[in-house]
Write an enzyme that holds these catalytic residues in place. Structure first.
Site, PDB file in Angstrom:
ATOM      1  N   LYS A 286       0.845  -1.179   0.000  1.00  0.00           N
ATOM      2  CA  LYS A 286       0.000   0.000   0.000  1.00  0.00           C
ATOM      3  C   LYS A 286       0.891   1.243   0.000  1.00  0.00           C
ATOM      4  O   LYS A 286       1.815   1.357   0.810  1.00  0.00           O
ATOM      5  CB  LYS A 286      -0.919  -0.014   1.228  1.00  0.00           C
ATOM      6  CG  LYS A 286      -2.081   0.954   1.151  1.00  0.00           C
ATOM      7  CD  LYS A 286      -3.102   0.647   2.237  1.00  0.00           C
ATOM      8  CE  LYS A 286      -4.316   1.558   2.125  1.00  0.00           C
ATOM      9  NZ  LYS A 286      -5.365   1.202   3.092  1.00  0.00           N
ATOM     10  N   GLU A 372     -19.036  -6.674  10.383  1.00  0.00           N
ATOM     11  CA  GLU A 372     -20.008  -5.951  11.193  1.00  0.00           C
ATOM     12  C   GLU A 372     -21.010  -6.876  11.869  1.00  0.00           C
ATOM     13  O   GLU A 372     -21.413  -6.639  13.014  1.00  0.00           O
ATOM     14  CB  GLU A 372     -20.753  -4.937  10.319  1.00  0.00           C
ATOM     15  CG  GLU A 372     -19.882  -3.822   9.788  1.00  0.00           C
ATOM     16  CD  GLU A 372     -19.193  -4.157   8.475  1.00  0.00           C
ATOM     17  OE1 GLU A 372     -18.530  -3.266   7.912  1.00  0.00           O
ATOM     18  OE2 GLU A 372     -19.333  -5.309   8.010  1.00  0.00           O
ATOM     19  N   ARG A 400     -25.088  -3.287   7.773  1.00  0.00           N
ATOM     20  CA  ARG A 400     -24.664  -4.659   7.487  1.00  0.00           C
ATOM     21  C   ARG A 400     -24.844  -5.582   8.692  1.00  0.00           C
ATOM     22  O   ARG A 400     -24.799  -6.799   8.555  1.00  0.00           O
ATOM     23  CB  ARG A 400     -23.203  -4.668   7.034  1.00  0.00           C
ATOM     24  CG  ARG A 400     -22.927  -3.700   5.892  1.00  0.00           C
ATOM     25  CD  ARG A 400     -21.513  -3.827   5.359  1.00  0.00           C
ATOM     26  NE  ARG A 400     -21.404  -4.975   4.474  1.00  0.00           N
ATOM     27  CZ  ARG A 400     -20.280  -5.306   3.838  1.00  0.00           C
ATOM     28  NH1 ARG A 400     -19.177  -4.616   4.021  1.00  0.00           N
ATOM     29  NH2 ARG A 400     -20.243  -6.347   3.037  1.00  0.00           N
TER      30      ARG A 400
END
Length: 635
Positions: A286, A372, A400
């Site tokens: 990243k 979640e 969610r």
């Protein structure tokens, strides 16, 4: 785009242009794309590190596959700025997140190359599998590729899709590219991350595999190669603890260096011709190519405008605390006073304000990754055994875990506090991240207490109220800063279901919920109206509302939630049940998904800024402009 600085990239408007370049020039194209991404995000701000990590992968995919005829499905839209630059939006990429500009995430209505809209994570494999199945049943030979990464493989939905795909008959022709950068916004957590790390470190296995291919040839024609393939399956078990993807029915290839463009091209060309479910595991970094982003992958996940030569600079100075800051300080203070408190986040340590808590109370901090549903039921289990769990979650992500909130928390009336950040209009991230629905979907759940603070101090008091309430409670607060009310150090509570009369006026009562209380106060002061800070969406202050109904001609409700089923609807339901008939104007967010823009622009668009609210009141009650026409109410 400056053709002198970007001699190749400036010639690419769509992937068909990219495919005109010979393979030998693609590394130079990738280098220009990386530099252009750094330059453009430096001007506009936006998601940064994830895009830098997929430069080579994006170039390779669009060069090997015939997009948009072949379907490329991205997961976690953080990764897609390079994709947008190569698919007709390069000249406008600096408008990202701005009103009328490029969307921050893939959006089907924006481009045919955005095959599936995404903002939440871990949807790509399911969507790609659905596309591949529909194409296969129609006899269409187009290929489908899902790119999952930036933490999205930590969510259960990804495994539901893998499990389904691996057991289908006939086998679907789908390629899953696992972009393994070991990060989401924070560092990835959990057992899968450890497993993939060990797999990545298995250089011995990969060396044996590649050497065997060169010596023994194609397994389809060589008996020795077929034997080598069987041996490889056993060898994997010696070098790594799991053969998860192979056991789920996917042919696994990798891991390979996701920044080695020739290796990527070779692998993709090979996999494009294969039938059945395939998984390509690529290792990326990243922030690749921008040293500051590589060194600070969390800080450079998303940035404001900055000078690439200087990097992101902390301007210092005292800053007005955000609601997230208020929650962060409260959580640590409450933990010091309540040893049973546990803090839970689904991979949003930074965004939800749990960094300090994770350091000061590591044994009571739980990052469950992008899961979640699990976060909510984990909290329910803790509550069963006497803990005081606090689930810190964005409004959009709580959607969610809604079934778990209803089934596992509310039905059992468990003592769980939901600290819901980014409630209401969020802004630049667009419809996928808006918190416009939460008051509607929370207030209809039995046993729930639902609060919305008008200012920072009230937010802290509501959080304490919810923590001490012996049942499910939610405090829903907006993104960014509030009106600037000083926050006390004490852990005070509020009486459940009691509103606050902010201004005693006449004729019309403005009933404001949460962030719109300051707007109601400004308009109420100008027009001489009563203003109530309702504080509680559930339960409502029945006694005060009935008292006001006896002394006022009408009501207006203000909320930064959709009108349908929201707080205003709750007021009308109470009036209907009590037999109160009063003209009531419901002001809130519209019955449509709003596009990305600033929070202020979206509130004005919805008619929720002070000028618009005043205009709406005068349109309904023109007499307010002159102070006459309605019967005066008793003070």
């Amino acid at each position: 785009m400056d053709a002198q600085r970007y001699p190749r990239l400036s010639r690419i408007t769509y992937p068909a242009d990219l495919r005109q370049f010979p393979e030998a020039e693609l590394p130079a194209v990738a280098a220009e794309l990386r530099e252009y991404l750094i330059e453009s995000v430096g001007q506009s701000g936006g998601h940064f590190g994830a895009g830098l990590g997929v430069i080579e992968l994006t170039v390779a995919l669009h060069w090997v596959y015939d997009t948009p005829n072949d379907r490329l499905v991205w997961d976690v839209g953080h990764q897609t700025y390079p994709h947008k630059i190569l698919t007709g939006r390069g000249a406008r990429i600096t408008s990202v997140k701005k009103k009328g500009g490029v969307a921050p995430f893939p959006k089907r209505s924006e481009s045919e190359y955005d095959t599936f809209g995404v903002g939440h994570s871990s949807t790509s494999i399911s969507a790609a599998l659905g596309m591949a199945t529909a194409l296969q049943r129609a006899g269409d030979p187009r290929r489908v590729v899902a790119v999952i990464g930036d933490g999205a493989m930590t969510a259960g939905m990804a495994y539901e899709a893998l499990n389904h795909a691996g057991g289908m008959d006939p086998e679907p022709d789908v390629l899953v590219v696992l972009n393994d950068n070991r990060m989401s916004i924070s560092e990835n957590v959990g057992g899968l991350t450890r497993m993939l790390g060990k797999l990545m470190a298995s250089s011995t296995l990969n060396a044996v595999r590649e050497g065997g291919k060169k010596i023994l040839g194609d397994k389809r024609t060589s008996p020795a190669a077929r034997f080598m393939r069987r041996w490889e399956e056993h060898a994997k078990g010696m070098f790594v603890p799991s053969t998860l993807f192979e056991e789920m029915g996917f042919h696994y290839t990798g891991p390979i260096d996701g920044h080695d463009l020739p290796a990527l091209l070779q692998a993709l060309k090979m996999l494009k011709g294969r039938k059945g479910p395939q998984l390509l595991h690529v290792i990326t970094t990243k922030g690749k190519g921008y040293e500051r982003a590589e060194d600070d992958q969390i800080g450079y996940h998303a940035v404001g405008p900055f000078d690439p030569g200087q990097g992101v600079v902390n301007k210092g100075g005292a800053k007005k605390p955000t609601y997230t800051d208020v929650f962060s300080d409260w959580l640590c203070d409450a933990a010091a006073a309540e040893p049973r408190l546990m803090g839970i986040t689904p991979a949003m340590r930074e965004g939800s304000g749990l960094v300090r808590f994770s350091r000061e109370y590591p044994e009571r901090y739980f990052d469950v990754a992008i899961a979640e549903q699990h976060a909510v039921t984990l909290a329910a289990g803790m509550a069963c055994e006497g803990a005081k769990p606090v689930v810190a979650i964005y409004s959009t992500f709580l959607q969610r875990g809604y079934d778990q909130l209803v089934h596992d928390v509310a039905i059992q009336d468990l003592d769980v506090l939901f600290a819901i950040d980014r409630g209401g209009v969020v802004g630049p991230d667009g419809a996928t991240h808006a918190g416009n629905l939460d008051l509607s979907f929370l207030r209809c759940v039995p046993n729930m207490v639902v609060m919305a603070p008008a200012d920072e101090a009230e937010c802290r008091a509501m959080l304490t109220t919810g923590l001490r309430y012996p049942g499910p409670a939610a405090v829903r607060y907006p993104r960014g800063t509030g009106p600037g009310v000083a926050v006390p150090a004490s852990l005070d509570t509020l009486p459940i279901g009691k509103a606050e009369l902010r201004r005693r006026g006449s004729r019309i009562a403005l009933l404001a919920f949460g962030a719109l209380v300051p707007v109601a106060e400004a308009v109420g002061a100008e027009l001489g109206l009563t203003v109530v800070n309702m504080r509680f969406v559930k339960p409502l202050d029945r006694a005060l509302l009935l008292e006001l109904a006896a002394s006022h001609e009408g009501f207006a409700t203000l909320e930064d939630n959709v009108v349908m089923g929201g707080a205003g609807s709750a007021v009308l339901e109470l009036f209907a049940e009590a037999g109160v008939l009063k003209p009531t104007l419901l002001l809130g967010l519209p019955d449509r998904f709003q596009d990305h823009a600033s929070r202020e622009e979206l509130l004005a668009e919805a008619g929720l800024d002070a000028a618009s609210v005043r205009a709406a009141l005068l349109a309904r009650w023109p007499e307010l402009a002159t102070g006459g026409g309605l019967r005066a109410a008793a003070g």
